[in-house]
Scaffold this motif. Structure first.
Motif, short mmCIF file in Angstrom:
data_model
loop_
_atom_site.label_atom_id
_atom_site.label_comp_id
_atom_site.label_asym_id
_atom_site.label_seq_id
_atom_site.Cartn_x
_atom_site.Cartn_y
_atom_site.Cartn_z
N ALA A 119 0.95 -0.92 0.03
CA ALA A 119 -0.18 -0.39 0.58
C ALA A 119 1.36 1.09 0.10
N PRO A 120 0.51 2.31 -0.82
CA PRO A 120 1.23 3.68 -0.55
C PRO A 120 0.68 4.22 0.64
N PRO B 145 4.67 2.89 11.06
CA PRO B 145 6.05 2.17 11.31
C PRO B 145 5.83 0.84 10.36
N PHE B 146 4.39 0.01 9.35
CA PHE B 146 4.61 -0.96 9.08
C PHE B 146 5.79 -1.24 7.61
N LEU B 147 5.37 -0.16 6.87
CA LEU B 147 6.35 -0.49 5.94
C LEU B 147 7.68 0.48 5.52
N HIS B 148 7.88 1.06 6.83
CA HIS B 148 8.84 2.08 6.87
C HIS B 148 9.30 2.11 8.74
N ALA C 246 -9.23 1.66 9.76
CA ALA C 246 -9.13 -0.12 8.68
C ALA C 246 -7.95 0.08 7.39
N LYS C 247 -6.59 -0.15 7.26
CA LYS C 247 -5.75 0.31 6.12
C LYS C 247 -5.40 -1.03 6.23
N ALA C 248 -5.18 -1.57 5.01
CA ALA C 248 -4.08 -2.70 3.81
C ALA C 248 -2.93 -2.07 3.77
N ILE C 249 -1.82 -3.24 4.06
CA ILE C 249 -0.63 -3.19 4.36
C ILE C 249 0.29 -2.92 3.11
N ASN D 247 -3.48 -1.53 -5.43
CA ASN D 247 -3.29 -0.87 -4.24
C ASN D 247 -3.79 -0.55 -2.98
N THR D 248 -4.42 0.08 -3.77
CA THR D 248 -5.54 1.13 -2.86
C THR D 248 -7.01 0.94 -2.74
N GLY D 249 -7.50 -0.37 -2.92
CA GLY D 249 -8.96 -0.78 -3.17
C GLY D 249 -8.90 -1.11 -1.52
#
Length: 170
Positions: free
Chosen positions: A100-101, A107-110, A137-140, A148-150
């Motif tokens: 996801a952008p 902190p999940f991706l960075h 609620a968000k996707a990772i 990757n935004t759905g």
């Protein structure tokens, strides 16, 4: 036993910061499900690891997909508050590079140990999110080949609820 706020239980969830449920194979009682959601609402972390559909290891009619959805969707007083459901899927992505952008501050991706570039699993379930039920609620990570935004085809998701947080992966 799983409780939250029961001083007679030395293993009460209020004594912990995070509770991990990994591929559950037996349904939780109504009281246990309420305790889990109360724990999150009061500031606890819940880490849920689902599995793929039709993975009933003890042949009691319930697999991790159904059990986790029972917690997420059917806990009395907490129905759908996380905005996440497990889809009835069986997916392998070795690896998914469809992150996801998320902003650099996420902190999940960075995180402090570096940047996450891919996510791999074999025979896992996917998730859908509903921001109307929970705007946090968000996707990772998503399956390769999907937006990757759905709100679906998600391989890892998270949400805040009350003072706590939940992370789910398949």
């Amino acid at each position: 036993r799983i409780t939250c706020g029961d001083a007679t239980n030395p293993q009460d969830l209020s004594n912990y910061k995070t509770f991990i449920i990994c591929e559950p194979n037996s349904k939780y009682t109504s009281n246990e499900k309420v305790a889990l959601m109360k724990f999150v609402k009061n500031g606890g972390g819940l880490f849920l690891v689902s599995d793929h559909t039709v993975a009933d290891r003890n042949l009691d009619g319930d697999d991790a997909v159904g059990i986790i959805n029972d917690i997420l969707k059917n806990t009395q007083g907490y129905e759908n508050v996380l905005g996440i459901v497990v889809d009835s899927t069986n997916v392998s992505e070795i690896p998914s590079t469809n992150a996801a952008p998320l902003p650099v501050s996420d902190p999940f991706l960075h995180g402090p140990l570096g940047e996450v570039a891919n996510f791999s699993f074999n025979n896992g379930g996917t998730f859908s999110i509903n921001k109307s039920n929970n705007p946090t609620a968000k996707a990772i990570f998503y399956q390769n080949g999907f937006s990757n935004t759905g709100t679906s085809n998600i391989m890892m998701a998270c949400a805040n609820y009350g003072k706590g947080r939940v992370v789910v992966l398949g």
